[in-house]
Design an enzyme around this catalytic site. Structure first.
Site, PDB file in Angstrom:
ATOM      1  N   HIS A   1      72.452 -14.279  79.095  1.00 48.03           N
ATOM      2  CA  HIS A   1      73.809 -14.391  78.656  1.00 48.03           C
ATOM      3  C   HIS A   1      74.069 -13.471  77.666  1.00 48.03           C
ATOM      4  O   HIS A   1      75.296 -13.013  77.408  1.00 48.03           O
ATOM      5  CB  HIS A   1      73.907 -15.818  77.988  1.00 48.03           C
ATOM      6  CG  HIS A   1      75.715 -16.298  77.987  1.00 48.03           C
ATOM      7  ND1 HIS A   1      76.217 -16.540  79.041  1.00 48.03           N
ATOM      8  CD2 HIS A   1      76.346 -16.384  76.990  1.00 48.03           C
ATOM      9  CE1 HIS A   1      77.446 -16.766  78.713  1.00 48.03           C
ATOM     10  NE2 HIS A   1      77.459 -16.878  77.272  1.00 48.03           N
TER      11      HIS A   1
ATOM     12  N   SER B   1      82.293 -14.774  78.575  1.00 45.45           N
ATOM     13  CA  SER B   1      81.999 -16.054  78.305  1.00 45.45           C
ATOM     14  C   SER B   1      83.293 -16.952  78.408  1.00 45.45           C
ATOM     15  O   SER B   1      83.973 -17.136  79.509  1.00 45.45           O
ATOM     16  CB  SER B   1      80.931 -16.411  77.567  1.00 45.45           C
ATOM     17  OG  SER B   1      80.261 -17.756  77.632  1.00 45.45           O
TER      18      SER B   1
ATOM     19  N   ASP C   1      71.073 -15.802  83.368  1.00 47.25           N
ATOM     20  CA  ASP C   1      72.015 -16.393  82.358  1.00 47.25           C
ATOM     21  C   ASP C   1      71.630 -17.837  82.015  1.00 47.25           C
ATOM     22  O   ASP C   1      71.531 -18.670  82.943  1.00 47.25           O
ATOM     23  CB  ASP C   1      73.485 -16.189  82.810  1.00 47.25           C
ATOM     24  CG  ASP C   1      74.556 -16.529  81.887  1.00 47.25           C
ATOM     25  OD1 ASP C   1      74.314 -17.544  80.925  1.00 47.25           O
ATOM     26  OD2 ASP C   1      75.439 -15.741  81.651  1.00 47.25           O
TER      27      ASP C   1
HETATM   28  C1  MLT Z   1      82.985 -22.041  78.632  1.00 51.45           C
HETATM   29  O1  MLT Z   1      82.898 -23.022  78.158  1.00 51.45           O
HETATM   30  O2  MLT Z   1      84.038 -21.504  78.931  1.00 51.45           O
HETATM   31  C2  MLT Z   1      81.522 -21.607  79.284  1.00 51.45           C
HETATM   32  O3  MLT Z   1      80.687 -22.730  79.551  1.00 51.45           O
HETATM   33  C3  MLT Z   1      81.256 -20.433  78.595  1.00 51.45           C
HETATM   34  C4  MLT Z   1      80.708 -20.767  77.128  1.00 51.45           C
HETATM   35  O4  MLT Z   1      79.860 -21.482  76.780  1.00 51.45           O
HETATM   36  O5  MLT Z   1      81.496 -20.051  76.459  1.00 51.45           O
END
Ligand code: MLT
Length: 209
Positions: free
Chosen positions: A189, A108, A158
């Site tokens: 997710h 992520s 996701d």
């Molecule tokens: C980010 O902020 O990099 C993406 O939205 C994924 C997350 O929530 O970590």
């Protein structure tokens, strides 16, 4: 040059016999411990360098600041990209792994910082595993990833990453000449044991000569 090794809280697990170092980047709210078990279960026994993101969002660790979900603070993203690159250079000296191949593994937010690092410093990682990633930004110039193996494990279900942004990343990595493997997971997710199995199969099928 001033050593940057103390710039990131991190964990280093040594395995001198391995020619690889897995470099781990957790997701939002994780830390340097979050992906260690997954890396140990899915990759052959290797050195592990695992970082803790320095940016805090409501107490949660991240690798770069965001204004809101999916909207990134680009100045901070570029600043952290350089900062992490310098940290890794310093870790290579400190832990004497200059001659080893670096495999980036991120989930992520951690996957998104890997992509940003790859766009600016394509040589640093020999391969990358991007779990639930998205395109963090559109680079202005074409980058040559020179057949670099990249695994994307994403999910059409996701709840956080819009599929359109994953598809944009896939298109971009294809046009940048990477050796891309994509698997669509049922899980959403969250990571599951299926991720471990896919990473293991992908890594073992690569030809490291
Ligand atoms: C980010 O902020 O990099 C993406 O939205 C994924 C997350 O929530 O970590």
């Amino acid at each position: 040059m001033k050593s940057e090794i103390n710039n990131y809280i991190h964990k280093f697990i040594q395995n001198e016999k391995s020619n690889f170092v897995a470099v781990l980047f957790h997701g939002t709210g994780g830390d340097e411990n979050s992906l260690v078990n997954l890396a140990m279960a899915s990759l052959p026994k290797m050195n592990i360098l695992s970082l803790r993101g320095k940016v805090k969002e409501n107490g949660m660790n991240r690798f770069f600041r965001r204004v809101e979900e999916g909207i990134f603070d680009m100045n901070d993203l570029f600043f952290r990209t350089d900062e992490i690159y310098n940290f890794i250079k310093s870790a290579k000296e400190t832990y004497s792994f200059n001659d080893k191949r670096l495999i980036a593994l991120g989930y992520s937010n951690g996957a998104n910082i890997i992509t940003s690092i790859l766009f600016k410093y394509p040589q640093i990682f020999a391969a990358a595993i991007l779990l639930r990633p998205m395109l963090p930004f559109q680079p202005t110039e074409k980058i040559n990833l020179n057949n670099k193996p990249i695994l994307i494990l994403s999910s059409p279900y996701d709840e956080i990453i819009p599929t359109t942004l994953t598809l944009k990343l896939i298109n971009m990595l294809n046009s940048f000449n990477s050796y891309l493997t994509i698997q669509w997971m049922e899980s959403g997710h969250a990571l599951t044991y299926q991720d471990v199995k896919e990473i293991r199969a992908w890594f073992n099928a690569l030809d490291w000569e």
